[in-house]
Scaffold this motif. Structure first.
Motif, PDB file in Angstrom:
ATOM      1  N   ASP A  65     -23.130 -44.821  20.215  1.00  0.00           N
ATOM      2  CA  ASP A  65     -23.425 -43.721  19.070  1.00  0.00           C
ATOM      3  C   ASP A  65     -22.290 -42.570  19.142  1.00  0.00           C
ATOM      4  OD1 ASP A  65     -25.895 -44.746  18.504  1.00  0.00           O
ATOM      5  OD2 ASP A  65     -27.097 -43.541  20.172  1.00  0.00           O
ATOM      6  N   MET A  66     -21.982 -42.101  17.998  1.00  0.00           N
ATOM      7  CA  MET A  66     -20.947 -41.273  17.698  1.00  0.00           C
ATOM      8  C   MET A  66     -21.600 -39.881  17.556  1.00  0.00           C
ATOM      9  SD  MET A  66     -18.131 -43.111  15.266  1.00  0.00           S
ATOM     10  CE  MET A  66     -17.596 -41.592  14.872  1.00  0.00           C
ATOM     11  N   SER A  67     -21.119 -38.791  18.209  1.00  0.00           N
ATOM     12  CA  SER A  67     -21.562 -37.451  17.759  1.00  0.00           C
ATOM     13  C   SER A  67     -21.055 -37.056  16.519  1.00  0.00           C
ATOM     14  CB  SER A  67     -21.148 -36.584  19.096  1.00  0.00           C
ATOM     15  OG  SER A  67     -19.761 -36.459  18.889  1.00  0.00           O
ATOM     16  N   ARG A  68     -21.479 -35.787  16.245  1.00  0.00           N
ATOM     17  CA  ARG A  68     -21.019 -35.288  14.928  1.00  0.00           C
ATOM     18  C   ARG A  68     -19.478 -34.811  15.020  1.00  0.00           C
ATOM     19  NH1 ARG A  68     -24.370 -36.751  11.058  1.00  0.00           N
ATOM     20  NH2 ARG A  68     -26.567 -36.000  11.363  1.00  0.00           N
ATOM     21  N   ILE A  69     -19.408 -34.551  16.178  1.00  0.00           N
ATOM     22  CA  ILE A  69     -17.823 -33.986  16.530  1.00  0.00           C
ATOM     23  C   ILE A  69     -17.206 -35.226  16.511  1.00  0.00           C
ATOM     24  CG2 ILE A  69     -16.544 -33.093  18.316  1.00  0.00           C
ATOM     25  CD1 ILE A  69     -18.654 -31.107  19.311  1.00  0.00           C
ATOM     26  N   ASP A  70     -17.538 -36.328  17.269  1.00  0.00           N
ATOM     27  CA  ASP A  70     -16.483 -37.629  17.036  1.00  0.00           C
ATOM     28  C   ASP A  70     -16.326 -37.766  15.276  1.00  0.00           C
ATOM     29  OD1 ASP A  70     -16.368 -38.174  19.877  1.00  0.00           O
ATOM     30  OD2 ASP A  70     -18.105 -39.151  19.731  1.00  0.00           O
ATOM     31  N   GLU A  71     -17.537 -37.564  14.838  1.00  0.00           N
ATOM     32  CA  GLU A  71     -17.069 -38.092  13.259  1.00  0.00           C
ATOM     33  C   GLU A  71     -16.267 -37.212  12.477  1.00  0.00           C
ATOM     34  OE1 GLU A  71     -21.019 -37.726  11.543  1.00  0.00           O
ATOM     35  OE2 GLU A  71     -21.982 -39.291  12.753  1.00  0.00           O
ATOM     36  N   LEU A  72     -16.052 -35.851  12.858  1.00  0.00           N
ATOM     37  CA  LEU A  72     -14.875 -34.932  12.641  1.00  0.00           C
ATOM     38  C   LEU A  72     -13.422 -35.616  12.710  1.00  0.00           C
ATOM     39  CD1 LEU A  72     -16.072 -31.407  13.603  1.00  0.00           C
ATOM     40  CD2 LEU A  72     -16.175 -32.218  11.168  1.00  0.00           C
ATOM     41  N   PHE A  73     -13.491 -36.324  13.808  1.00  0.00           N
ATOM     42  CA  PHE A  73     -12.018 -36.643  14.142  1.00  0.00           C
ATOM     43  C   PHE A  73     -11.684 -38.044  13.994  1.00  0.00           C
ATOM     44  CE2 PHE A  73     -12.997 -32.867  16.885  1.00  0.00           C
ATOM     45  CZ  PHE A  73     -11.429 -32.408  16.646  1.00  0.00           C
ATOM     46  N   GLU A  74     -12.811 -38.817  13.361  1.00  0.00           N
ATOM     47  CA  GLU A  74     -12.614 -40.276  13.257  1.00  0.00           C
ATOM     48  C   GLU A  74     -11.574 -40.528  12.111  1.00  0.00           C
ATOM     49  OE1 GLU A  74     -15.408 -43.984  12.140  1.00  0.00           O
ATOM     50  OE2 GLU A  74     -16.176 -42.114  11.418  1.00  0.00           O
ATOM     51  N   GLY A  75     -10.837 -41.433  12.410  1.00  0.00           N
ATOM     52  CA  GLY A  75      -9.572 -41.654  11.210  1.00  0.00           C
ATOM     53  C   GLY A  75      -8.518 -40.674  11.234  1.00  0.00           C
ATOM     54  N   LEU A  76      -8.136 -39.831  12.075  1.00  0.00           N
ATOM     55  CA  LEU A  76      -7.353 -38.796  12.135  1.00  0.00           C
ATOM     56  C   LEU A  76      -6.230 -39.295  13.122  1.00  0.00           C
ATOM     57  CD1 LEU A  76      -8.899 -35.547  12.098  1.00  0.00           C
ATOM     58  CD2 LEU A  76      -7.996 -36.517  10.207  1.00  0.00           C
ATOM     59  N   PRO A  77      -4.963 -38.857  12.988  1.00  0.00           N
ATOM     60  CA  PRO A  77      -3.892 -39.422  13.613  1.00  0.00           C
ATOM     61  C   PRO A  77      -4.006 -38.861  15.358  1.00  0.00           C
ATOM     62  CG  PRO A  77      -2.925 -37.894  12.239  1.00  0.00           C
ATOM     63  CD  PRO A  77      -4.412 -38.216  11.736  1.00  0.00           C
ATOM     64  N   THR A  78      -3.466 -39.258  16.234  1.00  0.00           N
ATOM     65  CA  THR A  78      -3.564 -38.748  17.504  1.00  0.00           C
ATOM     66  C   THR A  78      -2.885 -37.324  17.651  1.00  0.00           C
ATOM     67  OG1 THR A  78      -1.459 -39.841  18.353  1.00  0.00           O
ATOM     68  CG2 THR A  78      -3.604 -41.094  18.634  1.00  0.00           C
ATOM     69  N   HIS A  79      -1.789 -37.035  16.723  1.00  0.00           N
ATOM     70  CA  HIS A  79      -1.219 -35.645  16.946  1.00  0.00           C
ATOM     71  C   HIS A  79      -1.733 -35.136  15.245  1.00  0.00           C
ATOM     72  CE1 HIS A  79       1.229 -37.723  19.718  1.00  0.00           C
ATOM     73  NE2 HIS A  79       1.289 -36.631  20.186  1.00  0.00           N
ATOM     74  N   LEU A  80      -2.240 -33.840  15.395  1.00  0.00           N
ATOM     75  CA  LEU A  80      -2.702 -33.120  14.504  1.00  0.00           C
ATOM     76  C   LEU A  80      -1.756 -32.165  14.000  1.00  0.00           C
ATOM     77  CD1 LEU A  80      -6.511 -32.794  15.421  1.00  0.00           C
ATOM     78  CD2 LEU A  80      -5.476 -34.412  13.948  1.00  0.00           C
ATOM     79  N   THR A  81      -1.907 -31.600  12.906  1.00  0.00           N
ATOM     80  CA  THR A  81      -1.006 -30.468  12.347  1.00  0.00           C
ATOM     81  C   THR A  81      -2.155 -29.088  12.148  1.00  0.00           C
ATOM     82  OG1 THR A  81      -1.711 -30.617   9.882  1.00  0.00           O
ATOM     83  CG2 THR A  81       0.346 -31.829  10.670  1.00  0.00           C
ATOM     84  N   VAL A  82      -1.422 -28.180  12.228  1.00  0.00           N
ATOM     85  CA  VAL A  82      -2.466 -26.981  12.141  1.00  0.00           C
ATOM     86  C   VAL A  82      -3.002 -27.206  10.845  1.00  0.00           C
ATOM     87  CG1 VAL A  82      -2.437 -24.310  11.845  1.00  0.00           C
ATOM     88  CG2 VAL A  82      -0.967 -25.459  13.463  1.00  0.00           C
ATOM     89  N   ASP A  83      -2.548 -27.486   9.638  1.00  0.00           N
ATOM     90  CA  ASP A  83      -3.384 -27.763   8.492  1.00  0.00           C
ATOM     91  C   ASP A  83      -4.542 -28.573   8.686  1.00  0.00           C
ATOM     92  OD1 ASP A  83      -2.066 -25.831   7.011  1.00  0.00           O
ATOM     93  OD2 ASP A  83      -0.517 -27.450   6.383  1.00  0.00           O
ATOM     94  N   GLN A  84      -4.414 -29.471   9.290  1.00  0.00           N
ATOM     95  CA  GLN A  84      -5.349 -30.627   9.712  1.00  0.00           C
ATOM     96  C   GLN A  84      -6.554 -30.072  10.432  1.00  0.00           C
ATOM     97  OE1 GLN A  84      -3.089 -33.785  11.243  1.00  0.00           O
ATOM     98  NE2 GLN A  84      -3.351 -35.196   9.459  1.00  0.00           N
TER      99      GLN A  84
END
Length: 94
Positions: free
Chosen positions: A5-24
């Motif tokens: 089961d994915m949490s809502r927090i996991d859903e926020l990060f799903e599909g994003l790259p491993t390194h984030l920008t400040v904008d992301q």
């Protein structure tokens, strides 16, 4: 995370790259760049500053947010807070 089961927090990060920008990160958190920079500089959010560049690791931020999540309760503790409230219905005659 198939089968879990994915949490809502996991859903926020799903599909994003491993390194984030400040904008992301700002978009994920629903805030602006200035606030995210302030949180990074104060240590409120995890990040690594090299020179003028912030390295923001997706999984570190996700794990940090999960550790701060106030909706998660260990199994079997739901409703225990109700035990702390004493019923004073006034039916006790002394």
């Amino acid at each position: 995370m198939e089968g879990l089961d994915m949490s809502r927090i996991d859903e926020l990060f799903e599909g994003l790259p491993t390194h984030l920008t400040v904008d992301q990160l700002a978009a994920i958190l629903g805030n602006n760049r200035v606030t995210v920079y302030r949180w990074l500089q104060s240590g409120e959010l995890p990040g690594i500053k090299l020179g003028k560049t912030w390295i923001i690791l997706r999984d570190e931020v996700r794990d940090y947010l999960m550790s701060k999540h106030n909706q998660t309760r260990p199994s079997g503790t739901a409703g225990q807070d109700a035990d702390l409230v004493e019923d004073d219905g006034g039916d006790d005659a002394t």
